[in-house]
Design an enzyme around this catalytic site. Structure first.
Site, PDB file in Angstrom:
ATOM      1  N   ASP A 189       0.834  -1.207   0.000  1.00 36.48           N
ATOM      2  CA  ASP A 189       0.000   0.000   0.000  1.00 36.48           C
ATOM      3  C   ASP A 189       0.868   1.255   0.000  1.00 36.48           C
ATOM      4  O   ASP A 189       2.071   1.199   0.216  1.00 36.48           O
ATOM      5  CB  ASP A 189      -0.929   0.015   1.228  1.00 36.48           C
ATOM      6  CG  ASP A 189      -0.159  -0.051   2.541  1.00 36.48           C
ATOM      7  OD1 ASP A 189       0.862  -0.766   2.605  1.00 36.48           O
ATOM      8  OD2 ASP A 189      -0.565   0.619   3.499  1.00 36.48           O
ATOM      9  N   GLU A 203      -0.002  -1.325   5.696  1.00 33.43           N
ATOM     10  CA  GLU A 203       1.099  -0.924   6.589  1.00 33.43           C
ATOM     11  C   GLU A 203       0.984   0.550   6.939  1.00 33.43           C
ATOM     12  O   GLU A 203       1.300   0.966   8.043  1.00 33.43           O
ATOM     13  CB  GLU A 203       2.453  -1.214   5.933  1.00 33.43           C
ATOM     14  CG  GLU A 203       3.656  -1.081   6.874  1.00 33.43           C
ATOM     15  CD  GLU A 203       4.227   0.326   6.988  1.00 33.43           C
ATOM     16  OE1 GLU A 203       4.979   0.570   7.930  1.00 33.43           O
ATOM     17  OE2 GLU A 203       3.900   1.200   6.145  1.00 33.43           O
TER      18      GLU A 203
END
Ligand SMILES: [Zn+2]
Length: 399
Positions: free
Chosen positions: A82, A144
């Site tokens: 991400d 994350e």
């Protein structure tokens, strides 16, 4: 094998072109499936077995575990799939179209940290002709940058299992074996409103919060006296009072007040213990003032991280990079992977200075050395794992 920049750029361009923002604000939050599909295709073509694992309770979010070889040891190379959100109008080029300028590749996630994966693929290609005596596992996680729900799901699952794990966050190819933890907490005081002319008509939440804040600051100085680690630029645990909201009118007794703060603990401290200690200190204030004080977490927190400086992984990374391991100020998924029983270290190309901002780029100069280091790690821990135990000290490095 010489580094193939064209292949690297092609792969990174495809990863960057798939938006995968993760954010606690729902209007920004996106799935990461398309990024993982690309990685799984490339890894399958290289003989890896790929599993896409849905993150429980998070629709559209997945972790990828790609495994080649088997055995009780082995190495995990880990990255998050991400990115953070972006300010489109502050970018000089389209954040989703990888652009080369002045020896740099620009794109959202180029350095943090989609750029790690093509470097891993190049390292795999560089040693492809040698059989793996221990498994090589590539993982790509979800979320994350927001909740770390991907890493938390892996811990729940008890996977992956290997002996060593390297997380390729941008550290400018310096091994990082320590970072602080982070907690973000809320304290809400609930009193009672009333006419300000008579204090007995209510219970003033703002005044109670005054007591809460002094207690927090006292606790902070105690922690800073007790804990110190010279490996960190800010060598004590920190607590920041970030925002406060309460009350409405000067002539009304304030009924509610809420404070948000963060606490960044040093290795050796424990988030749950800190939270319990703060809660214990708030009880007498609540009793004295007759208000309700509730401490709650704004997100689940990340524990502080430290990998022993004498561990085989730290020694190998210090030798391969020529740098002594150090500490960084940002939190990573390292404590989660370490809690699975692996020696864990953070080491990757790119710089955190270019992360989380417009015109994010990765410096092309870092790429060939990154591939060398990663293929060196694969050689050390998967191809010739028996030599790992007899790692020479870093001072023996002669080249
Ligand atoms: Zn990152």
């Amino acid at each position: 094998m010489t580094f193939d920049l064209k292949l690297y750029s092609d792969q990174l361009a495809q990863l960057v072109a798939q938006p995968s923002v993760s954010c606690s604000a729902p209007q920004w939050d996106m799935g990461n499936r398309k990024v993982l599909d690309l990685l799984a295709d490339w890894l399958e073509a290289r003989g890896f077995q790929c599993e896409l694992l849905a993150v429980p309770g998070k629709s559209g979010k997945y972790n990828l575990i790609a495994t080649k070889g088997s055995g009780a040891g082995g190495l995990v190379l880990s990255g998050h799939s991400d990115t953070v959100p972006y300010d489109q109008n502050r970018w000089q080029s389209d954040p989703f179209s990888l652009t080369e300028r002045d020896g740099k590749l620009y794109g959202l996630g180029a350095t943090d940290m989609k750029g790690f994966f093509p470097a891993v693929l190049a390292a795999i290609d560089a040693v492809a002709d040698q059989p793996l005596a221990q498994p090589l596992i590539v993982i790509a996680t979800a979320d994350e940058e927001s909740s770390m729900s991907g890493a938390r799901a892996l811990v729940e699952l008890g996977r992956p299992k290997a002996r060593y794990a390297v997380i390729g966050e941008p550290t400018e190819l310096r091994p990082v074996r320590m970072h602080k933890g982070i907690m973000m907490e809320s304290i809400r005081v609930r009193g009672a409103s009333g006419h300000s002319s008579n204090p007995a008509l209510g219970k003033n939440a703002l005044e109670t919060m005054h007591g809460v804040i002094s207690e927090l600051l006292t606790y902070r100085s105690e922690l800073q006296t007790r804990y110190r680690n010279p490996g960190f630029q800010v060598d004590v645990p920190t607590m920041n009072l970030g925002c406060i909201h309460g009350g409405d009118n000067p002539n009304r007794i304030c009924a509610e007040c809420e404070l948000h703060f963060d606490l960044r603990a040093l290795p050796g401290m424990d988030n749950d213990e800190l939270r319990a200690a703060i809660d214990r200190r708030l009880r007498p204030i609540a009793e004295r003032s007759g208000t309700d004080i509730v401490l709650s977490e704004l997100f689940a927190g990340v524990e502080p991280f430290e990998q022993d400086e004498h561990s085989a992984l730290v020694k190998a990374c210090e030798r391969l990079t020529g740098h002594t391991s150090e500490a960084v100020a940002f939190a990573t998924e390292a404590p989660f992977l370490q809690s699975l029983g692996m020696e864990t270290l953070v080491l990757g190309p790119g710089s955190i200075n270019q992360a989380h901002q417009p015109d994010e780029f990765i410096d092309i100069q870092q790429l060939a050395p990154a591939v060398d280091i990663l293929s060196g790690l694969i050689d050390r821990f998967c191809i010739q794992p028996d030599t790992a135990a007899s790692e020479p000290p870093v001072s023996d490095k002669r080249n």
